[in-house]
Motif scaffolding. Structure first.
Motif, short mmCIF file in Angstrom:
data_model
loop_
_atom_site.label_atom_id
_atom_site.label_comp_id
_atom_site.label_asym_id
_atom_site.label_seq_id
_atom_site.Cartn_x
_atom_site.Cartn_y
_atom_site.Cartn_z
N UNK A 295 -0.11 -9.25 2.22
CA UNK A 295 0.23 -7.89 2.65
C UNK A 295 0.24 -6.90 1.48
N UNK A 296 0.14 -5.60 1.81
CA UNK A 296 0.08 -4.60 0.73
C UNK A 296 1.43 -4.40 0.02
N UNK A 297 1.32 -3.99 -1.26
CA UNK A 297 2.54 -3.68 -2.03
C UNK A 297 2.87 -2.20 -1.89
N UNK A 298 1.85 -1.36 -1.62
CA UNK A 298 2.07 0.08 -1.46
C UNK A 298 2.25 0.36 0.02
N UNK A 299 3.43 0.87 0.40
CA UNK A 299 3.77 1.00 1.82
C UNK A 299 4.43 2.35 2.10
N UNK A 300 4.58 2.65 3.37
CA UNK A 300 5.25 3.91 3.74
C UNK A 300 6.43 3.66 4.66
N UNK A 301 6.90 2.39 4.70
CA UNK A 301 8.04 2.04 5.55
C UNK A 301 9.03 1.23 4.73
N UNK A 302 10.29 1.23 5.17
CA UNK A 302 11.30 0.43 4.49
C UNK A 302 11.63 -0.81 5.33
N UNK A 309 14.77 1.57 -2.44
CA UNK A 309 13.32 1.85 -2.39
C UNK A 309 12.84 2.51 -3.67
N UNK A 310 11.75 2.03 -4.22
CA UNK A 310 11.07 2.71 -5.33
C UNK A 310 10.04 3.64 -4.70
N UNK A 311 10.25 4.93 -4.82
CA UNK A 311 9.31 5.88 -4.24
C UNK A 311 8.23 6.26 -5.23
N UNK A 312 7.08 6.69 -4.70
CA UNK A 312 6.02 7.17 -5.58
C UNK A 312 5.14 8.17 -4.84
N UNK A 313 4.41 8.94 -5.63
CA UNK A 313 3.52 9.93 -5.05
C UNK A 313 2.16 9.25 -4.83
N UNK A 314 1.75 9.22 -3.56
CA UNK A 314 0.49 8.53 -3.22
C UNK A 314 -0.51 9.58 -2.75
N UNK A 315 -1.30 10.09 -3.66
CA UNK A 315 -2.27 11.16 -3.35
C UNK A 315 -1.60 12.28 -2.56
N UNK A 316 -0.41 12.66 -3.01
CA UNK A 316 0.28 13.77 -2.34
C UNK A 316 1.16 13.35 -1.17
N UNK A 317 1.10 12.07 -0.77
CA UNK A 317 1.99 11.58 0.30
C UNK A 317 3.11 10.74 -0.30
N UNK A 318 4.22 10.66 0.40
CA UNK A 318 5.34 9.82 -0.05
C UNK A 318 5.00 8.35 0.25
N UNK A 319 5.14 7.50 -0.74
CA UNK A 319 4.92 6.05 -0.51
C UNK A 319 5.98 5.28 -1.29
N UNK A 320 6.04 3.98 -1.04
CA UNK A 320 7.04 3.12 -1.70
C UNK A 320 6.39 1.83 -2.18
N UNK A 321 7.07 1.17 -3.10
CA UNK A 321 6.71 -0.21 -3.45
C UNK A 321 7.45 -1.09 -2.45
#
Ligand code: 4AD
Length: 574
Positions: A295-302, A309-321
């Protein structure tokens, strides 16, 4: 010399100076008799300023006899000390010259390979197959002239070395194992041998012999070298690995030097056990017919609450590890049946405990069409089978024995204990909650209390049926006691929680209530919710923290020592 003829030296305890600026004259007196005496010795007459001078008394009076005697003794001792230091310096210089000379001589000794010898077989240091490695029998020195061992070529790094009576004993290391190598004769006198340091990488050729009776060496053998070459020299002196990393060194320094620490026996053994454990999980899952997915490590759900949650900017969208691959694993069971993954999970833990990392390896399984009891039995089977597989490998079992001498495979079945019984147990044993009050139903059992209980019970525990309010949105309620969920934590002595798992809500309306309870917007979870829409099934799964499992198995104080390069609050290097 009569006192009157002696040169007068003046001492003024109030304004004088025991420094180069003073010379003992009336205008530049010294501060102490001791210092003055050290400069001028017995040939001077010492005059001390008369501090409480009466009308008729002189301004300067001769130094007291006792003070002069004390100063003379001190000067004498200083002289002796200086002379000893001088002697030592001369001796050290001589020794250095001798060493330099010996090194210059050593540089003149050049070794060449004897081409009349049989070709050497390249082997690793762990190689023991008899068809490849046959040993010369008995002590080489006493064996007949025709006796031969196998001539081999090995590569490795110097793990340890010691020189004794013109012979160098090297323990070479290459990851496959260790080998004792003996350099003697001209080989031991070369510049490279005389200056050999730990961690130097080298190639050595020679014969393999059994060690003489009573002597000990890895695999009971030693190599008698006939030729060697240095490949990469490691530094000695201040930069020597033994100075950079010390067994009882400060924890932060050791983590900064983790790349060097990993070369040591303890740290590397834990890494070898880790590899064996991970491999055993893969084998066991495949024996059971599970499919591995990634499964992916970059996600948009908790999965496990917003606070870690470790948040990050994903091409302008909110994403998490990702905190856990669980939700994705659940979506894989309809095509794969039972699935698993071994991936990284990330938690922005704000606490610096010995069992929390920011990045850890998560072994997660998801089982379709099961009951809660099936889940518990499976977890138990997985853990015990993995340990059995690992212990069946002699090299790994020996490492575990060294790291954790008292380790025994846990007895099955593991103890089952419901959360409500744990609350009663904690109350009976006067173990308070985080507010220093007796535990109550609804309390999240804190790490310290959980560990005390586990250590006192001293066997693996399946702690089950936690209240819904302290658990995740996806956990279904127990039909007989709707206050609690079909959830489990596996607790191990010395570490505490190693596994967290549960059945999963598989009815749509129930899941919606779970989202609502945790304040989660269901929209981004449509792909997870669809599980319930397109043929829901009673299913469940779990996640096992690999570093915690290893901390328990290898008896390591902290999970920071069971991963290659730990990541936790405040550390993201090297
Ligand atoms: O109990 P947790 O949070 O459960 C889950 O993440 C589930 N979604 C897993 C699943 O059902 N597939 O974490 C599971 C395990 C813990 O028991 C612990 O061993 C480990 O992951 N763990 C950590 N290990 C090291 N550092 C941390 N910060 C950890 N957080 C959890």
């Amino acid at each position: 010399m009569a006192d009157a003829e002696k040169k007068a030296i003046y001492i003024d305890e109030e304004v004088g100076l025991d420094a180069a600026d003073a010379n003992g004259s009336l205008t530049a007196p010294y501060k102490s008799v001791q210092f003055a005496y050290l400069q001028h010795g017995a040939d001077a007459g010492y005059q001390v300023k008369n501090k409480e001078k009466g009308e008729a008394e002189p301004e300067w009076k001769p130094a007291a006899k006792a003070a002069l005697k004390k100063a003379a003794n001190y000067a004498d001792a200083q002289k002796k000390k200086a002379s000893k230091e001088k002697e030592l310096a001369i001796r050290q210089q001589k020794e250095q010259e001798e060493r330099d000379k010996a090194l210059e001589e050593a540089k003149k000794i050049v070794i060449t390979e004897d081409t009349s010898l049989p070709a050497a077989k390249k082997i690793t240091l762990g190689e023991t197959r008899p068809e490849i490695v046959t040993l010369g029998k008995g002590d080489r020195a006493t064996a007949g002239p025709d006796a031969r061992g196998t001539r081999v070529m090995v590569f490795g790094r110097v793990h340890r070395e010691r020189k004794q009576k013109g012979v160098a004993f090297i323990t070479l290391r290459d990851g496959f194992g260790f080998m004792q190598v003996v350099l003697s004769g001209p080989l031991a006198q070369t510049y490279d041998a005389v200056t050999l340091t730990r961690e130097t990488s080298m190639m050595i050729k020679g014969e393999l012999w059994e060690v003489p009776t009573g002597a000990h060496a890895p695999n009971n053998r030693e190599m008698h070298a006939d030729y060697f070459e240095i490949l990469g020299k490691a530094p000695g002196g201040d930069d020597a690995i033994t100075n950079k990393v010390q067994a009882k060194g400060d924890a932060q320094t050791l983590l900064d030097q983790r790349h060097l620490v990993l070369r040591g026996e303890t740290a590397s053994s834990v890494m070898f056990v880790r590899d064996a454990v991970e491999h055993a999980f893969n084998c066991k899952y495949h024996e059971l017919g599970y499919v591995k997915v990634s499964p992916p490590a970059l996600v948009q759900t908790q999965v496990e609450g917003g606070s870690t949650l470790f948040g990050l900017d994903y091409y302008g969208e909110k994403a998490y590890l990702t905190q856990s691959s669980q939700l994705y694993l659940e979506t894989a069971i309809p095509f794969a049946g039972n699935v698993y993954c071994i991936e990284k999970s990330f938690r922005a833990e704000k606490s610096l405990t010995r069992r929390h990392l920011s990045e850890y390896t998560h072994v997660e399984g998801e089982l379709d069409f099961i009951t809660f009891d099936d889940l518990l039995e499976h977890i138990e089977d997985m853990m015990c089978s993995v340990i059995e597989k690992v212990m069946a490998q002699p090299r790994i079992a020996a490492m575990i024995k060294e790291l954790n001498p008292e380790f025994t495979v846990p007895e099955r079945p593991f103890m089952r204990m419901r959360y409500t019984d744990a609350i009663d147990w904690l109350r009976e044993h006067n173990i308070p909650n985080e507010n220093d009050q007796p535990h109550e139903f609804g309390d999240d059992i804190a790490e310290a209390a959980e560990r005390r209980m586990t250590d006192m019970i001293n066997r693996p525990i399946f702690l089950t049926h936690f209240p819904a309010e302290i658990k995740s949105f996806y956990m279904p309620r127990d039909v007989d006691d709707p206050r609690v969920t079909e959830s489990v934590d596996c607790l191990m002595p010395g570490v505490g929680e190693i596994v967290g798992g549960s059945m999963r809500i598989w009815k749509n309306d129930e899941l919606m209530k779970g989202y609502a309870r945790e304040g989660i917007d269901p929209a981004p979870y449509y792909w997870y919710t669809d599980q319930r829409k397109y043929g829901g099934s009673p299913h469940g799964g779990y996640g096992l923290g690999l570093e915690r499992f290893l901390a328990w198995l290898c008896k390591q104080h902290t999970v920071r020592d069971t991963c290659l390069y730990p990541r936790y609050m405040g550390r993201c290097r090297p």
